[in-house]
Design a protein around this motif. Structure first.
Motif, short mmCIF file in Angstrom:
data_model
loop_
_atom_site.label_atom_id
_atom_site.label_comp_id
_atom_site.label_asym_id
_atom_site.label_seq_id
_atom_site.Cartn_x
_atom_site.Cartn_y
_atom_site.Cartn_z
N ASP A 6 -4.10 23.69 -18.72
CA ASP A 6 -3.27 24.89 -18.80
C ASP A 6 -1.86 24.55 -18.32
OD1 ASP A 6 -3.16 27.76 -19.40
OD2 ASP A 6 -2.70 27.97 -17.27
N PHE A 7 -0.87 25.28 -18.82
CA PHE A 7 0.54 24.98 -18.54
C PHE A 7 1.22 26.12 -17.82
CE2 PHE A 7 -0.71 22.60 -22.29
CZ PHE A 7 -0.14 21.35 -22.10
N SER A 8 2.32 25.79 -17.13
CA SER A 8 3.17 26.84 -16.58
C SER A 8 3.92 27.52 -17.72
CB SER A 8 4.14 26.28 -15.54
OG SER A 8 4.83 25.15 -16.04
N LYS A 9 4.45 28.71 -17.45
CA LYS A 9 4.93 29.59 -18.51
C LYS A 9 6.05 29.02 -19.37
CE LYS A 9 3.75 34.18 -16.73
NZ LYS A 9 4.30 35.49 -16.28
N LYS A 20 11.27 24.21 -17.13
CA LYS A 20 10.74 23.86 -18.45
C LYS A 20 9.80 22.65 -18.37
CE LYS A 20 14.44 25.79 -21.30
NZ LYS A 20 15.44 25.53 -22.34
N ASP A 21 10.07 21.77 -17.42
CA ASP A 21 9.13 20.66 -17.21
C ASP A 21 8.24 21.01 -16.03
OD1 ASP A 21 10.99 20.43 -15.19
OD2 ASP A 21 11.02 18.25 -15.21
N GLY A 22 7.71 22.23 -16.03
CA GLY A 22 6.92 22.77 -14.94
C GLY A 22 5.71 21.93 -14.60
N CYS A 23 4.55 22.41 -14.97
CA CYS A 23 3.34 21.73 -14.53
C CYS A 23 2.23 21.93 -15.54
CB CYS A 23 2.90 22.28 -13.16
SG CYS A 23 1.35 21.60 -12.54
N VAL A 24 1.35 20.96 -15.59
CA VAL A 24 0.12 21.10 -16.37
C VAL A 24 -1.05 20.85 -15.42
CG1 VAL A 24 0.35 18.71 -17.16
CG2 VAL A 24 -1.27 20.22 -18.29
N ALA A 25 -2.00 21.78 -15.44
CA ALA A 25 -3.23 21.64 -14.64
C ALA A 25 -4.34 21.19 -15.58
CB ALA A 25 -3.59 22.97 -13.98
#
Length: 444
Positions: free
Chosen positions: A202-205, A73-78
């Protein structure tokens, strides 16, 4: 990527003393000084020393591919940052502070200050290294957290090239606020500014929508569209990959539209009589011939593509400790040798292409024996003129590396061991290989 010889030919085909380029030097300078500056011209590096443009493209797409797969849920933001004044005039105070921190002496800095303050000029200073250091320090101090493709891969927080910057952080509001502060401070001291119109994220799902909106507001950057590119390559690929690269076909058709009415024969007209001016239709077998043989030297794109993929695969196995190669190894072949072990071809579109190139490399590579420590006897290709690993009826699990077949004191083959393991023909080929006095194994 063109070869060094192709780049040199392009440079030497230019008229020498025409208008200088952005760096202030005409082609003649590079032609006269090629022995000195040629290697740097060929090696088109990104801001991180020693890294080629293609390295950044591979890393960015592998990270985006993994980012889309992660379930955290706290994945990644590019974040794609575009610096609006990356190659414009830099604040002189920032320039002088930067060179001082790099360790230049006070006398040298004073001389530079006189140059820039007493004449009308502008210096093309790439400000990104200063921002890079700030991001590295911030990650070290845990103010921001880069992204790992998986637990085996190194953490990546940013990729720089020219005025394009791709930043990866954890999808946390704290990281976003710290990043915004770093960029604002850099803008203040350098005189540069973020071009918000050209920047996107952009964000991870699995990142919740409320977190996505909050981070976008903190950074004041819009969401990434399918048209966004990094180093000329689309960042987000559509399900049908052809659609992501359709712009290349459209650009080609646009250029061809201006050329066709002038040079192509009207419908129904297939050729001209002897002596007439105009175009004569030619088959592809004539067009792809070298110019000295009457062709246009237009290379077949499918064959050229295979050659470039093979070159990329070769760089991966030849430079296994480059960061982009480490990421590929961590994702796809952590405990395997891609040259002689079976590796999965499932993964990103770039990895699938590299696997195609790897199949070509496997057929043609051979190890040049140095100390034999890196070469597997039964899996690797190391005997010239064979291009396959040696076979034997007397396989021994205790004999693994070629170094075990070498008498390192005498710098020769252990003849008794070699004769015990291989048939006469293979022994004959092995004994042709000279053992150097020093050096390591090299891929050829």
């Amino acid at each position: 990527m063109p070869s060094s010889e192709e780049i040199k030919k392009i440079v030497f085909d230019m008229k020498p003393w025409t208008t200088p380029g952005l760096d202030g030097f005409p082609p003649g300078f590079y032609q006269l000084m090629w022995e000195t500056v040629g290697p740097e011209v060929v090696k088109m590096t990104a801001f991180i020393s020693g890294r080629l443009i293609h390295d950044n493209i591979v890393i960015s797409h592998e990270l985006i591919h993994s980012m889309k797969k992660t379930k955290a849920k706290d994945g990644c933001v590019a974040i794609k940052h575009d610096m609006s004044k990356a190659f414009d005039i830099i604040e002189w105070s920032f320039l002088l502070d930067s060179v001082k921190k790099l360790g230049f002496s006070s006398d040298w800095c004073s001389m530079i200050n006189q140059y820039i303050s007493t004449v009308s000029t502008s210096i093309l200073l790439n400000g990104a290294p200063a921002l890079s250091r700030s991001l590295i320090h911030a990650e070290h101090d845990k103010l921001i957290h880069g992204f790992k493709a998986n637990k085996h891969c190194p953490s990546i927080s940013h990729l720089f090239f020219a005025d394009d910057c791709l930043i990866f952080i954890k999808a946390r509001t704290r990281d976003a606020r710290n990043l915004a502060s770093i960029i604002e401070q850099f803008n203040k001291f350098s005189g540069q500014a973020v071009n918000f119109e050209k920047s996107a994220l952009d964000f991870s799902k699995k990142v919740p929508n409320n977190v996505k909106n909050e981070i976008a507001n903190i950074l004041r950057i819009k969401r990434m569209s399918l048209n966004e590119k990094y180093l000329g390559v689309p960042i987000l690929l559509q399900k049908i990959k052809f659609d992501s690269f359709k712009h290349l076909i459209d650009n080609y058709k646009g250029r061809l539209a201006h050329w066709k009415p002038t040079y192509l024969a009207p419908p129904g007209r297939t050729g001209k009589k002897d002596g007439e001016k105009g175009c004569f239709p030619k088959g592809w077998t004539d067009i792809d011939l070298p110019k000295e043989l009457g062709g246009l030297n237009i290379r077949q794109t499918d064959i050229l593509n295979l050659a470039l993929l093979a070159k990329l695969a070769w760089r991966m196995v030849e430079n296994p400790y480059d960061k982009w190669a480490c990421i590929l190894r961590g994702k796809y072949f952590m405990n395997a040798n891609p040259l002689c072990d079976s590796v999965s071809k499932q993964g990103s579109w770039i990895w699938k292409g590299i696997c195609t190139g790897l199949d070509i490399v496997k057929k043609i590579y051979v190890w040049e024996i140095g100390n034999g420590k890196s070469v597997h006897i039964w899996k690797d290709n190391w005997i010239p003129n064979m291009h396959i690993s040696p076979s034997t009826q007397f396989y021994s699990s205790n004999m693994v590396h070629v170094s075990q077949l070498i008498d390192h004191d005498m710098k020769c083959w252990k003849l008794e061991t070699v004769n015990a393991l291989f048939d006469r023909n293979i022994v004959f080929e092995i004994l042709k290989i000279r053992i150097p006095f020093n050096g390591e194994d090299k891929l050829r």
